[in-house]
Write a protein that holds these residues in place. Structure first.
Motif, PDB file in Angstrom:
ATOM      1  N   LEU A 134     -58.431  38.721  48.505  1.00 59.85           N
ATOM      2  CA  LEU A 134     -58.468  39.863  47.595  1.00 59.85           C
ATOM      3  C   LEU A 134     -58.181  41.188  48.298  1.00 59.85           C
ATOM      4  CD1 LEU A 134     -61.397  38.763  45.269  1.00 59.85           C
ATOM      5  CD2 LEU A 134     -58.934  38.607  44.880  1.00 59.85           C
ATOM      6  N   ALA A 135     -57.978  41.145  49.606  1.00 59.16           N
ATOM      7  CA  ALA A 135     -57.555  42.341  50.342  1.00 59.16           C
ATOM      8  C   ALA A 135     -56.055  42.321  50.638  1.00 59.16           C
ATOM      9  CB  ALA A 135     -58.344  42.472  51.643  1.00 59.16           C
ATOM     10  N   LEU A 136     -55.346  41.263  50.260  1.00 60.11           N
ATOM     11  CA  LEU A 136     -53.919  41.159  50.574  1.00 60.11           C
ATOM     12  C   LEU A 136     -53.094  42.361  50.107  1.00 60.11           C
ATOM     13  CD1 LEU A 136     -53.211  37.353  50.064  1.00 60.11           C
ATOM     14  CD2 LEU A 136     -53.096  38.645  52.207  1.00 60.11           C
ATOM     15  N   PRO A 137     -53.325  42.930  48.921  1.00 64.18           N
ATOM     16  CA  PRO A 137     -52.524  44.104  48.532  1.00 64.18           C
ATOM     17  C   PRO A 137     -52.694  45.302  49.473  1.00 64.18           C
ATOM     18  CG  PRO A 137     -53.483  43.107  46.596  1.00 64.18           C
ATOM     19  CD  PRO A 137     -54.115  42.432  47.800  1.00 64.18           C
ATOM     20  N   ARG A 138     -53.777  45.324  50.229  1.00 63.80           N
ATOM     21  CA  ARG A 138     -54.005  46.414  51.196  1.00 63.80           C
ATOM     22  C   ARG A 138     -52.902  46.422  52.253  1.00 63.80           C
ATOM     23  NH1 ARG A 138     -59.562  45.726  53.819  1.00 63.80           N
ATOM     24  NH2 ARG A 138     -60.238  46.358  51.745  1.00 63.80           N
ATOM     25  N   GLN A 139     -52.520  45.267  52.757  1.00 61.42           N
ATOM     26  CA  GLN A 139     -51.498  45.201  53.799  1.00 61.42           C
ATOM     27  C   GLN A 139     -50.102  45.447  53.260  1.00 61.42           C
ATOM     28  OE1 GLN A 139     -50.306  40.797  54.732  1.00 61.42           O
ATOM     29  NE2 GLN A 139     -52.523  40.900  54.657  1.00 61.42           N
ATOM     30  N   ASN A 140     -49.975  45.389  51.929  1.00 60.95           N
ATOM     31  CA  ASN A 140     -48.678  45.632  51.303  1.00 60.95           C
ATOM     32  C   ASN A 140     -48.471  47.129  51.009  1.00 60.95           C
ATOM     33  OD1 ASN A 140     -46.312  44.304  50.482  1.00 60.95           O
ATOM     34  ND2 ASN A 140     -46.887  44.529  48.345  1.00 60.95           N
ATOM     35  N   GLY A 141     -49.393  47.947  51.463  1.00 60.71           N
ATOM     36  CA  GLY A 141     -49.246  49.396  51.297  1.00 60.71           C
ATOM     37  C   GLY A 141     -49.625  49.895  49.921  1.00 60.71           C
ATOM     38  N   PHE A 142     -50.614  49.268  49.265  1.00 63.72           N
ATOM     39  CA  PHE A 142     -51.020  49.754  47.955  1.00 63.72           C
ATOM     40  C   PHE A 142     -51.583  51.150  48.111  1.00 63.72           C
ATOM     41  CE2 PHE A 142     -53.989  50.450  44.490  1.00 63.72           C
ATOM     42  CZ  PHE A 142     -53.209  50.109  43.402  1.00 63.72           C
ATOM     43  N   GLY A 143     -51.030  52.072  47.359  1.00 64.95           N
ATOM     44  CA  GLY A 143     -51.468  53.459  47.449  1.00 64.95           C
ATOM     45  C   GLY A 143     -52.369  53.884  46.330  1.00 64.95           C
ATOM     46  N   GLY A 144     -52.509  53.050  45.297  1.00 63.92           N
ATOM     47  CA  GLY A 144     -53.402  53.394  44.200  1.00 63.92           C
ATOM     48  C   GLY A 144     -52.722  54.143  43.091  1.00 63.92           C
ATOM     49  N   ALA A 145     -52.068  55.223  43.394  1.00 65.29           N
ATOM     50  CA  ALA A 145     -51.432  56.038  42.368  1.00 65.29           C
ATOM     51  C   ALA A 145     -49.983  55.643  42.217  1.00 65.29           C
ATOM     52  CB  ALA A 145     -51.543  57.504  42.725  1.00 65.29           C
ATOM     53  N   SER A 146     -49.466  55.876  41.043  1.00 62.96           N
ATOM     54  CA  SER A 146     -48.036  55.645  40.856  1.00 62.96           C
ATOM     55  C   SER A 146     -47.436  56.694  39.968  1.00 62.96           C
ATOM     56  CB  SER A 146     -47.767  54.259  40.291  1.00 62.96           C
ATOM     57  OG  SER A 146     -48.301  54.096  39.015  1.00 62.96           O
TER      58      SER A 146
END
Length: 146
Positions: A134-146
């Motif tokens: 469940l932390a995988l999107p963290r390494q993909n550079g998820f920034g939260g905002a779009s």
């Protein structure tokens, strides 16, 4: 009496709910590229409900691989356990350096931003697997905002 351990419940980072759902939908592809995480879950076979509380997914994991991920609800589909977090919690959790108290799945439940229910045995037995999954999107550079 409600505890005030974490009185600040405002989202710690800006986020778009659709971006959170889209990032969660990428988890099977991210897992397929992570041989070490797949190997760590090689003894795990479970059907569970995971994801944002606004749009959870039925996830079938076999030998550490996600073999099916379908948006809920699915009529008459069962699951052993459910881990659902608010979109704000997932957006914060997926930051490169998550804010204090937003860094861990169990911290999110303590904060009241996530729920964990059902048969917890497979979740707790494979806790590190689920934390990393469940932390995988963290390494993909998820920034939260779009």
């Amino acid at each position: 009496m409600q505890s005030n351990l974490f009185p600040d419940t405002d989202p710690p980072v800006p986020f778009a709910p659709d971006a959170v759902t889209a990032a969660f939908e990428m988890i099977p592809d991210l897992l397929a590229r992570d041989a070490a995480l797949t190997f760590r879950g090689r003894w795990l076979d479970v059907d569970c409900l995971l994801g944002p509380s606004t749009q959870p997914f039925h996830v079938a994991i076999r030998a550490g691989q996600i073999v099916d991920m379908t948006p809920a609800p699915v009529l008459m589909r069962s699951w052993r356990f459910a881990y659902r977090a608010t979109p704000a919690a997932l957006a914060a959790h997926w930051q490169q350096m998550p804010p204090a108290g937003w860094h861990d799945l169990l911290a999110l439940t303590k904060r009241g931003q996530a729920t964990l229910e059902g048969d917890l045995h497979p979740f707790m037995t494979h806790l590190q697997y689920f934390k990393d999954l469940l932390a995988l999107p963290r390494q993909n550079g998820f920034g939260g905002a779009s």
